[in-house]
Design an enzyme around this catalytic site. Structure first.
Site, PDB file in Angstrom:
ATOM      1  N   LYS A  13       0.768  -1.245  -0.083  1.00 37.38           N
ATOM      2  CA  LYS A  13       0.051  -0.065  -0.001  1.00 37.38           C
ATOM      3  C   LYS A  13       0.825   1.283  -0.075  1.00 37.38           C
ATOM      4  CE  LYS A  13      -2.122  -1.177   3.852  1.00 37.38           C
ATOM      5  NZ  LYS A  13      -1.371  -2.378   4.220  1.00 37.38           N
ATOM      6  N   ARG A 124      11.714  -6.115   3.828  1.00 39.42           N
ATOM      7  CA  ARG A 124      11.507  -4.776   3.889  1.00 39.42           C
ATOM      8  C   ARG A 124      12.552  -3.786   4.490  1.00 39.42           C
ATOM      9  NH1 ARG A 124       5.702  -2.081   5.290  1.00 39.42           N
ATOM     10  NH2 ARG A 124       6.074  -3.202   7.157  1.00 39.42           N
ATOM     11  N   ARG A 157      12.339  -2.429  10.265  1.00 42.60           N
ATOM     12  CA  ARG A 157      11.365  -2.110  11.242  1.00 42.60           C
ATOM     13  C   ARG A 157      11.175  -3.254  12.474  1.00 42.60           C
ATOM     14  NH1 ARG A 157       5.902   0.037   8.141  1.00 42.60           N
ATOM     15  NH2 ARG A 157       4.916  -1.204   9.939  1.00 42.60           N
TER      16      ARG A 157
END
Ligand code: ADP
Ligand code: AMP
Length: 210
Positions: A13, A124, A157
């Site tokens: 997204k 990521r 993250r």
């Protein structure tokens, strides 16, 4: 134009929202990005949100709704990325838009299988300085582990660790997936096959909006 990007964490997204927002001159509002910034700055909101985010749980609705009321402009068009995530948030958004005389044009559901999502989240990497998002395999930076835009060392993250990812997927299914029906009933939902590569997903997004 006001768009909502709905879908599991890691579906892509944010990646698509950043590009589309630039292209269509919309304001990209990512509640996740805003919350991470608040945590980094140590604001009262950040202090309250951190423990939920670390556990992969949703931050309480009242905090998120107050936050979104502050950042949604009265005009100009937005992409809401990662909001709403509960029915209560969706209803609050409807009420807020009605008050401002705005409406949602489309809710885009990013559809991708679990194995793709886990692979995307585990690879990521983000820039702690400018927020750019990369992937070690699918969207690597030009120079190893450094942000293309600002040269800062990329980080993983905290909530992209495997055990937190599992929790976030469970939270998505329980608390966020019911929104699919909610927006389907309103005739706003459009399904997007988010399992393809980044460029193909963007092309499909463009064709949905044209
Ligand atoms: P979300 O905002 O939905 O949590 P992101 O946009 O941050 O997801 O994407 C998650 C990870 O997957 C990032 O590392 C990103 O570079 C990568 N990614 C995004 N879209 C695709 C895609 N279509 N194919 C492969 N990897 C992708
Ligand atoms: P994201 O960057 O969208 O993956 O969000 C990261 C984390 O921020 C989530 O796991 C939640 O803890 C929190 N968060 C982001 N958006 C919301 C929201 N709309 N409602 C509740 N919590 C949120």
């Amino acid at each position: 134009m006001n768009l909502v990007f709905l879908g599991p964490p890691g579906a892509g997204k944010g990646t698509q929202a950043k590009r589309l927002a630039q292209e269509l001159k919309l304001k990209h509002i990512s509640t996740g990005d805003i919350l991470r910034e608040a945590v980094k700055e140590g604001t009262p909101l950040g202090k309250k949100a951190k423990e939920y985010m670390d556990r992969g749980e949703l931050v309480p609705d009242e905090l998120i709704i107050a936050l979104i009321e502050e950042v949604v402009p009265d005009s100009g068009g937005v992409i809401l990325d990662g909001f709403p995530r509960t029915l209560e948030q969706a209803k609050a958004l409807d009420a807020m838009f009605e008050k401002k005389g705005l409406s949602i044009d489309k809710v885009i559901l990013f559809d991708a299988p679990d194995d793709a999502i886990v692979e995307r989240l585990s690879g990521r990497r983000s820039c702690p300085s400018c927020g750019a998002v990369y992937h070690v395999k699918f969207n690597p930076p030009k120079e190893n582990e450094l942000c293309d835009t600002c040269g800062t060392k990329l980080v993983q993250r905290e909530d992209d660790r495997e055990e937190v990812v599992r929790k976030r997927l469970e939270v998505y299914r329980k608390q966020t997936a019911p929104l699919i029906e909610y927006y389907e009933a309103k005739g706003l939902l459009v399904r997007l096959d988010a399992s393809k590569d980044i460029a193909s997903v963007y092309r499909e997004l463009e064709s949905i909006l044209n």
